[in-house]
Design an enzyme around this catalytic site. Structure first.
Site, PDB file in Angstrom:
ATOM      1  N   TYR A  47       0.839  -1.201   0.000  1.00 35.28           N
ATOM      2  CA  TYR A  47       0.000   0.000   0.000  1.00 35.28           C
ATOM      3  C   TYR A  47       0.874   1.252   0.000  1.00 35.28           C
ATOM      4  O   TYR A  47       1.543   1.563   0.984  1.00 35.28           O
ATOM      5  CB  TYR A  47      -0.923   0.029   1.220  1.00 35.28           C
ATOM      6  CG  TYR A  47      -1.850  -1.161   1.339  1.00 35.28           C
ATOM      7  CD1 TYR A  47      -2.201  -1.926   0.234  1.00 35.28           C
ATOM      8  CD2 TYR A  47      -2.372  -1.536   2.570  1.00 35.28           C
ATOM      9  CE1 TYR A  47      -3.046  -3.018   0.351  1.00 35.28           C
ATOM     10  CE2 TYR A  47      -3.225  -2.628   2.698  1.00 35.28           C
ATOM     11  CZ  TYR A  47      -3.550  -3.365   1.588  1.00 35.28           C
ATOM     12  OH  TYR A  47      -4.391  -4.451   1.711  1.00 35.28           O
ATOM     13  N   HIS A 128       0.273 -12.038   1.450  1.00 32.09           N
ATOM     14  CA  HIS A 128      -0.481 -11.121   0.595  1.00 32.09           C
ATOM     15  C   HIS A 128      -0.489 -11.592  -0.864  1.00 32.09           C
ATOM     16  O   HIS A 128       0.562 -11.727  -1.474  1.00 32.09           O
ATOM     17  CB  HIS A 128       0.151  -9.727   0.677  1.00 32.09           C
ATOM     18  CG  HIS A 128      -0.770  -8.619   0.298  1.00 32.09           C
ATOM     19  ND1 HIS A 128      -0.351  -7.304   0.187  1.00 32.09           N
ATOM     20  CD2 HIS A 128      -2.102  -8.607   0.005  1.00 32.09           C
ATOM     21  CE1 HIS A 128      -1.378  -6.547  -0.139  1.00 32.09           C
ATOM     22  NE2 HIS A 128      -2.440  -7.317  -0.262  1.00 32.09           N
TER      23      HIS A 128
END
Length: 304
Positions: A47, A128
């Site tokens: 992110y 992830h």
């Protein structure tokens, strides 16, 4: 104080997903979440190429009694030539992402995340997006996370994915205790409902549901809206508009129903919200506090 014990603030929004967010606005968004009673935060190196972790860390340094989850699978490297807008993150630091699901990669990722966060501990670690790297993640990342949990380095381990089948594989083949599933348990997409949620419930695995607005269409189902980060197809927009009309009958905003939808399933432990600024956080909290009549839920279920 709002009832937000089952709400987690996601870290993509204040890290520049879809549009750049200033440091000041990011901190104001985090403060608004904190003031609303939110004490759980989910972030990732991905992110904003690390800016999410850095901004969250700066915010939390003067605070206590919170939980933080972050992710492994992408290592970051300084790259002066890195373009803006990679993976739809804008205003990010000049860093490149390198996929690495090895045990060594996990150790490096955790060390880097702790440094960016300025913390000495992470509560929950998630693998992830291992979709195309499942073999590597199962052979490398998963045993390392299991070792870290056994050693008390982290309290929980799991996967953070968009794909139900990938999540199910990790649920069935490993000893994870958390699943973060994004975009697959929403008003428009209930694919997690058939197998994943019941399987997690049977195994005592905590499920965090993210992406409940399906990247925007359930906030505003206009022409050109996005679904799963791509332009929505006409039939998807029409389904969302039908739901919008049903909600209007009861004077309930569509996004209120969308945000509250996961809370109806006892297999869901928490909802991860994507609000990134003070205005978005305040709107999200307001939507979570709107009463949604049971009759409306029934009508929405019928057009799912």
């Amino acid at each position: 104080m709002n009832d937000v014990a089952d709400i987690v603030l996601g870290g993509a929004g204040y890290a520049g997903l879809f549009r750049a967010v200033s440091e000041e606005d990011a901190q104001a968004g985090l403060a608004a979440a904190w003031d609303a009673g939110i004490r759980a935060f989910d972030t990732a190196p991905h992110y904003g190429a690390g800016s999410s972790e850095e901004r969250l860390g700066r915010f939390l340094r003067s605070r206590s009694e919170y939980t933080v989850s972050t992710k492994v699978g992408r290592l970051l490297y300084d790259d002066p030539s890195a373009p803006d807008g990679v993976d739809d993150f804008y205003g990010a630091p000049k860093r490149a992402r390198l996929r690495d699901y090895s045990a060594a990669g996990v150790r490096q990722s955790v060390a880097d995340s702790l440094d960016r966060l300025g913390l000495d501990r992470i509560d929950l670690l998630l693998i992830h997006d291992p979709d195309e790297y499942q073999a590597e993640a199962l052979a490398g990342a998963m045993p390392e996370l299991t070792r870290m949990r056994a050693a008390g380095v982290v309290s929980g381990i799991g996967v953070g994915v968009n794909d139900v089948d990938v999540a199910l594989r990790f649920v069935r083949e490993t000893a994870i205790d958390h699943v973060l599933i994004a975009g697959r348990y929403t008003l428009l997409d209930r694919r997690a409902e058939t197998e994943l949620l019941p399987e997690c419930a049977r195994r005592g695995i905590r499920v965090l549901v993210a992406g409940v607005l399906n990247s925007g269409i359930l906030a505003d189902p206009r022409h050109g809206a996005t679904f799963d980060y791509r332009p929505a197809q006409r039939h998807t927009i029409e389904r969302a508009r039908t739901m919008d009309r049903l909600c209007a009958k009861y004077d309930v905003p569509l996004r209120a129903a969308a945000l509250q939808f996961p809370r109806r399933n006892p297999a869901v432990a928490a909802t991860v919200i994507g609000a990134g600024t003070e205005t978005e956080v305040e709107d999200t909290i307001a939507m979570l506090n709107i009463a949604v009549p049971e009759d409306l839920w029934h009508e929405l279920d019928r057009c799912a």
